[in-house]
Design a protein around this motif. Structure first.
Motif, PDB file in Angstrom:
ATOM      1  N   ALA A 143       6.280  -4.366  -1.389  1.00  0.00           N
ATOM      2  CA  ALA A 143       7.042  -3.365  -1.056  1.00  0.00           C
ATOM      3  C   ALA A 143       6.372  -2.054   0.803  1.00  0.00           C
ATOM      4  O   ALA A 143       7.253  -1.782   1.396  1.00  0.00           O
ATOM      5  CB  ALA A 143       6.959  -2.210  -1.760  1.00  0.00           C
ATOM      6  N   LYS A 144       4.951  -2.815   1.056  1.00  0.00           N
ATOM      7  CA  LYS A 144       4.880  -2.176   2.118  1.00  0.00           C
ATOM      8  C   LYS A 144       4.104  -2.812   3.206  1.00  0.00           C
ATOM      9  O   LYS A 144       2.947  -3.789   2.748  1.00  0.00           O
ATOM     10  CB  LYS A 144       4.097  -0.846   2.050  1.00  0.00           C
ATOM     11  N   PRO A 145       5.310  -4.722   3.322  1.00  0.00           N
ATOM     12  CA  PRO A 145       4.522  -6.017   4.080  1.00  0.00           C
ATOM     13  C   PRO A 145       4.044  -5.122   5.289  1.00  0.00           C
ATOM     14  O   PRO A 145       2.785  -5.958   5.829  1.00  0.00           O
ATOM     15  CB  PRO A 145       6.600  -6.090   4.910  1.00  0.00           C
ATOM     16  N   ASP A 146       3.941  -3.819   6.076  1.00  0.00           N
ATOM     17  CA  ASP A 146       3.213  -3.126   7.386  1.00  0.00           C
ATOM     18  C   ASP A 146       1.429  -2.935   7.009  1.00  0.00           C
ATOM     19  O   ASP A 146       1.371  -3.022   8.102  1.00  0.00           O
ATOM     20  CB  ASP A 146       3.798  -3.024   8.176  1.00  0.00           C
ATOM     21  N   GLY A 147       1.562  -2.967   5.462  1.00  0.00           N
ATOM     22  CA  GLY A 147       0.053  -1.524   4.728  1.00  0.00           C
ATOM     23  C   GLY A 147      -1.238  -2.852   4.985  1.00  0.00           C
ATOM     24  O   GLY A 147      -0.888  -4.039   5.846  1.00  0.00           O
ATOM     25  N   GLU A 148      -2.014  -2.792   3.783  1.00  0.00           N
ATOM     26  CA  GLU A 148      -2.958  -3.522   3.436  1.00  0.00           C
ATOM     27  C   GLU A 148      -2.670  -4.601   3.260  1.00  0.00           C
ATOM     28  O   GLU A 148      -1.416  -4.997   2.517  1.00  0.00           O
ATOM     29  CB  GLU A 148      -3.655  -2.671   2.488  1.00  0.00           C
ATOM     30  N   TYR A 149      -3.685  -5.987   3.595  1.00  0.00           N
ATOM     31  CA  TYR A 149      -3.454  -7.191   3.321  1.00  0.00           C
ATOM     32  C   TYR A 149      -4.012  -7.742   3.398  1.00  0.00           C
ATOM     33  O   TYR A 149      -5.215  -7.562   3.039  1.00  0.00           O
ATOM     34  CB  TYR A 149      -2.322  -8.112   4.128  1.00  0.00           C
ATOM     35  N   PRO A 168       0.676  -9.281   1.984  1.00  0.00           N
ATOM     36  CA  PRO A 168       0.811  -7.760   1.956  1.00  0.00           C
ATOM     37  C   PRO A 168       0.380  -7.226   0.810  1.00  0.00           C
ATOM     38  O   PRO A 168       0.659  -8.269  -0.407  1.00  0.00           O
ATOM     39  CB  PRO A 168       1.979  -7.781   2.317  1.00  0.00           C
ATOM     40  N   SER A 169      -0.810  -6.729   0.444  1.00  0.00           N
ATOM     41  CA  SER A 169      -1.436  -6.381  -0.973  1.00  0.00           C
ATOM     42  C   SER A 169       0.227  -5.572  -1.565  1.00  0.00           C
ATOM     43  O   SER A 169      -0.086  -5.682  -3.399  1.00  0.00           O
ATOM     44  CB  SER A 169      -2.154  -4.709  -0.440  1.00  0.00           C
ATOM     45  N   ASP A 170       0.710  -4.808  -0.772  1.00  0.00           N
ATOM     46  CA  ASP A 170       1.790  -3.976  -1.789  1.00  0.00           C
ATOM     47  C   ASP A 170       3.326  -4.771  -1.164  1.00  0.00           C
ATOM     48  O   ASP A 170       3.273  -4.589   0.061  1.00  0.00           O
ATOM     49  CB  ASP A 170       2.095  -2.675  -1.715  1.00  0.00           C
TER      50      ASP A 170
END
Length: 200
Positions: free
Chosen positions: A153-159, A149-151
């Motif tokens: 804290a947001k594992p379902d976001g951009e990666y 993950p790019s962030d």
């Protein structure tokens, strides 16, 4: 005392025989593995929407690598360099073939992969498909890959994807011959491809 010596001699002979048998079995197994096609059977999809299996890696020497279209550096560099090396050692396109398997099939549809590659080369065929089948195929070819993950804290976001960066080289029977490392010297890489051609 004489009986003890006889027993020891017999035991030593038995142990020597056992070690020889184990060595021979290990050698035969190693030879069988070396002669077997690399990887595992698979059923995926080419960039043109047609089905493809491990049989595509037979008949011609093959360069195979794994990547993804959102890759910022390694994958586009590999596509560009491998195309140049192949053009140098096989200008008539008759002796070598190459494939790019996406390890990010959720984003890399066959159509998208085809567009990505056709903007750079006509020497490399893209392979994608059902994510579970792609994962099974890649693992079977001993490829490391992991979604990052790019962030955090947001594992379902951009990666992005961490992955094996080497190009695998296989002979016309699909057997593993060696690799071209990412960043390999161009002359060395071309010589490896020449050697691959010469084997067949």
């Amino acid at each position: 005392m004489k009986t003890v010596r006889i027993v020891l001699v017999v035991l030593a002979a038995l142990m020597a025989g056992l070690f020889f048998w184990l060595w021979r079995e290990a050698s035969n197994q190693t030879k069988s593995l070396a002669e077997a096609p690399f990887g595992v059977p698979f059923s995926l999809t080419r960039q043109d929407g047609q089905p493809i299996s491990e049989q595509a890696f037979r008949g011609k020497p093959t360069a195979l690598f794994f990547g993804f279209t959102h890759c910022p550096e390694i994958c586009p560099t590999t596509v560009y360099e491998l195309t140049g090396w192949m053009n140098a050692v096989d200008p008539d396109k008759s002796k070598l073939q190459a494939f790019f398997v996406s390890i990010d099939p959720s984003r890399d549809t066959p159509e998208l992969l085809g567009t990505y590659l056709s903007n750079v080369t006509d020497r490399i065929t893209g392979i994608s498909g059902d994510p579970k089948k792609v994962e099974e195929m890649a693992r079977g070819f001993k490829v490391y890959f992991k979604k990052v993950p790019s962030d955090p804290a947001k594992p379902d976001g951009e990666y992005t994807m961490d992955h094996t960066a080497s190009v695998f080289l296989m002979d016309k029977e699909g057997r593993f011959v060696g690799t071209i490392a990412y960043g390999e010297n161009a002359e060395t890489a071309q010589q490896k491809l020449k050697n691959l051609i010469a084997r067949n």
